[in-house]
Design a protein around this motif. Structure first.
Motif, mmCIF file in Angstrom:
data_model
loop_
_atom_site.group_PDB
_atom_site.id
_atom_site.type_symbol
_atom_site.label_atom_id
_atom_site.label_comp_id
_atom_site.label_asym_id
_atom_site.label_seq_id
_atom_site.Cartn_x
_atom_site.Cartn_y
_atom_site.Cartn_z
ATOM 1 N N VAL A 1 -8.737 1.345 5.683
ATOM 2 C CA VAL A 1 -8.173 2.504 4.989
ATOM 3 C C VAL A 1 -8.330 3.777 5.816
ATOM 4 O O VAL A 1 -7.424 4.591 5.900
ATOM 5 N N HIS A 2 -9.499 3.954 6.420
ATOM 6 C CA HIS A 2 -9.734 5.091 7.323
ATOM 7 C C HIS A 2 -10.840 4.697 8.287
ATOM 8 O O HIS A 2 -11.878 4.178 7.867
ATOM 9 N N TRP B 1 0.845 -1.208 0.000
ATOM 10 C CA TRP B 1 0.000 0.000 0.000
ATOM 11 C C TRP B 1 0.882 1.260 0.000
ATOM 12 O O TRP B 1 0.671 2.185 -0.787
ATOM 13 N N ALA C 1 -10.926 -4.141 -2.061
ATOM 14 C CA ALA C 1 -9.691 -3.476 -1.656
ATOM 15 C C ALA C 1 -9.076 -2.715 -2.826
ATOM 16 O O ALA C 1 -8.599 -1.582 -2.674
ATOM 17 N N SER D 1 -5.200 3.935 12.231
ATOM 18 C CA SER D 1 -6.142 2.901 11.817
ATOM 19 C C SER D 1 -5.630 1.555 12.324
ATOM 20 O O SER D 1 -4.682 1.499 13.111
ATOM 21 N N LEU E 1 -11.108 0.597 -3.442
ATOM 22 C CA LEU E 1 -10.928 1.658 -2.447
ATOM 23 C C LEU E 1 -9.498 2.190 -2.440
ATOM 24 O O LEU E 1 -9.285 3.403 -2.337
ATOM 25 N N LEU E 2 -8.515 1.314 -2.565
ATOM 26 C CA LEU E 2 -7.126 1.763 -2.579
ATOM 27 C C LEU E 2 -6.799 2.552 -3.839
ATOM 28 O O LEU E 2 -5.997 3.490 -3.816
ATOM 29 N N VAL F 1 -1.155 -1.285 -5.674
ATOM 30 C CA VAL F 1 -2.526 -1.580 -5.276
ATOM 31 C C VAL F 1 -2.879 -3.047 -5.470
ATOM 32 O O VAL F 1 -3.472 -3.684 -4.592
ATOM 33 N N TYR G 1 -8.237 5.898 -3.255
ATOM 34 C CA TYR G 1 -7.460 6.606 -2.241
ATOM 35 C C TYR G 1 -6.466 7.558 -2.897
ATOM 36 O O TYR G 1 -6.283 8.699 -2.459
ATOM 37 N N SER H 1 -13.625 -1.385 4.767
ATOM 38 C CA SER H 1 -13.215 -0.043 4.379
ATOM 39 C C SER H 1 -12.549 0.702 5.523
ATOM 40 O O SER H 1 -11.711 1.573 5.309
ATOM 41 N N TRP I 1 -10.717 -7.726 5.185
ATOM 42 C CA TRP I 1 -10.949 -6.450 4.517
ATOM 43 C C TRP I 1 -12.255 -5.778 4.926
ATOM 44 O O TRP I 1 -13.333 -6.348 4.846
#
Length: 557
Positions: free
Chosen positions: A168-169, A79, A97, A146, A100-101, A84, A104, A165, A163
């Motif tokens: 990620v945050h 990451w 994943a 996180s 979303l990545l 990705v 990002y 979301s 996994w």
């Protein structure tokens, strides 16, 4: 080329060190990492491996510290390096994943990511994020914490990042996305009823309320949008009535102003009261108008006070009593025993501590919150009677309140048999929150349902919900009699001491499966103030939510 040839060819590739783990990288995929997790040449032979051998190769049992460390490092390193595909492959949902990545970097415009692993606890690995958000020549640093959890995939035993979301945050729910750009909704400055500025720093409980005010009134309050990194809610979050959330402002917009009905004195007092207990929520309102004067929650991530969906326990007996009085099935002074046990449709209902009232009045049972004095009316009721009462007199369960921010309007579904009996005491399928129960007490106090609101309907000309009928003055007087008795002599007496005589209250305890202590509920009115609170897993309402509500009624406003 056969599979054995491909494996031999891979072995010629030089190893590289990734995050402290020796890995062979082929086509962007860490083959060495695969070998580390129990694969390798034998596993790559596919059809030549017997089913028994495959079954034997599957790892089971708890994850080792090495498996957790190497999986986390593999994911975090990929990451951080912007790989990705490789990062997503280290998770148990590579498609989600990847999406979303990718977003990002592309949509959230986050670059220069540095991920620092913290101290692991079992399979959970915390980490910190430092990065930069850039948009059209403007940049700002972004920092947050996180965590991820490593799990073992059932089919082959491979350790992978579980996994969600939130990896990620932490403010992301599954289906949400991160976006940086010109905000579609201008910011707002929320004001209290006296014109003072409302901020989440001053009133921590109001963070979600401020998000809701911006979403509802941002485009009509006269402001101009700025540039920001924000959480854009997905379908699931929108169904839960969650609002978009600003994470970082790159350039400020010009806020519009939205005046609320909140009382600065009561809001400050409510914040203080809930801070002294775990998982507490409270709402204060004005019965004569419906104005919401305060709302507070111990936990600031979800507005339980407005959006919670919890069994209200015996506070629901206010609505049940309204129905019984209107049907002339009983009256406060009517003789009505409360048996220790009562059987209904195969269920045996008990009172708290197996108490009973052999020779007493309905008012005494209400004041003592004796369950079976209510459940034994079930044979005289139709399945829909309680639902109609809640909807028609109290405006509950119709999903049409427009308070100015997202809210849950209660639910009293039509049920039969034992479940209908349980509904009479606020269990079964009945679901409420402090806003709903404060409104119930308000309706008793004023005799008329006034839909609660946080922003005056004159601001946006919205239509407030109305009840289809009003209780009679006789029924109101009877309700006030039993609630005043409860506040003076019943289960609410300790909390309400010194607040009479123009008052009334009802306690509640709602059992929750898997929870050692019940949720403690309390709703009450005093003059032109009404309030309701819940302390989840706190125990009896008179001892937990009661002091919170009583303190706020004493504060006045």
């Amino acid at each position: 080329m056969g599979k054995r040839g491909r494996v031999a060819e891979r072995r010629k590739t030089r190893p590289a060190v990734v995050g402290g783990v020796i890995a062979v990288v082929v086509g962007g995929v860490g083959f060495g990492a695969y070998a580390l997790y129990g694969g390798g040449a034998a596993a790559d032979e596919g059809s030549s491996t017997s089913a028994a051998q495959k079954a034997k190769a599957v790892r089971t049992g708890p994850l080792s510290a090495t498996e957790v460390r190497t999986t986390a490092e593999h994911f975090l390193t990929a990451w951080q390096q912007g790989k990705v595909t490789q990062a997503a492959a280290a998770t148990d949902d590579s498609a989600a994943a990847t999406a979303l990545l990718t977003g990002y970097a592309k949509d959230a415009r986050i670059k220069g990511v540095t991920l620092t692993e913290g101290a692991r606890t079992g399979a959970k690995v915390p980490f910190s994020v430092k990065a930069t958000v850039s948009y059209k020549g403007t940049s700002k640093p972004l920092t947050y914490d996180s965590a991820l959890t490593v799990v073992r995939r059932a089919e082959d035993g491979k350790p992978l990042v579980d996994w969600h979301s939130a990896v990620v945050h932490p403010d992301l729910k599954d289906g949400d996305t991160l976006v940086t750009g010109e905000s579609g909704t201008p910011p707002v400055t929320a004001l209290d009823r006296d014109g003072g500025k409302i901020t989440a720093a001053k009133y921590p409980s109001l963070g979600t309320v401020l998000d809701g005010l911006r979403e509802k009134f941002g485009k009509t309050a006269g402001g101009r949008a700025g540039v920001e990194l924000r959480v854009v809610r997905g379908t699931s979050s929108k169904s839960a009535k969650s609002s978009d959330k600003t994470l970082l402002e790159l350039s400020k917009g010009t806020p519009g102003e939205v005046k609320t009905t909140l009382s600065p004195t009561l809001q400050a007092a409510a914040e203080q009261q809930v801070s002294e207990r775990k998982r507490a929520s409270v709402v204060v309102m004005r019965p004569s108008t419906g104005e919401i004067l305060a709302v507070a929650n111990t936990s600031h991530g979800f507005n339980t006070a407005f959006q919670g969906s919890l069994a209200p326990g015996s506070t629901m007996k206010i609505v049940t009593s309204t129905m019984l009085f209107e049907k002339d099935l009983t009256s406060p002074g009517a003789s009505h025993p409360c048996p220790k046990k009562y059987k209904l449709a195969g269920w045996t209902f008990h009172n708290d501590a197996d108490s009973e009232i052999k020779q007493g009045t309905f008012k005494m049972s209400f004041g003592a919150s004796c369950n079976n004095a209510f459940i034994n009316f079930a044979p005289k009721l139709s399945d829909s009677d309680l639902t109609k009462e809640a909807q028609q007199v109290y405006g509950l369960g119709l999903n049409n309140w427009a308070i100015g921010v997202p809210s849950f309007d209660g639910s009293v579904p039509v049920q039969s048999g034992a479940q209908m009996g349980a509904s009479l005491i606020g269990q079964g399928g009945v679901r409420m929150n402090p806003l709903n129960m404060a409104s119930v007490a308000s309706t008793v106090a004023s005799g008329v349902f006034h839909q609660p609101y946080l922003v005056s309907p004159t601001v946006d000309h919205r239509t407030l919900a109305k009840a289809s009928r009003t209780m009679s003055s006789k029924t109101q007087a009877e309700l006030k009699e039993v609630m005043q008795y409860t506040a003076a002599y019943g289960t609410a007496a300790k909390a309400m001491a010194g607040l009479g005589p123009g008052y009334g209250a009802k306690t509640g305890s709602a059992e929750v499966d898997g929870q050692k202590k019940p949720n403690g509920w309390f709703t009450a009115y005093r003059g032109d103030l009404a309030a309701a609170g819940v302390v989840q897993a706190g125990g009896h309402g008179g001892d937990t939510a009661g002091p919170i509500v009583a303190a706020l009624l004493k504060t006045g406003g």
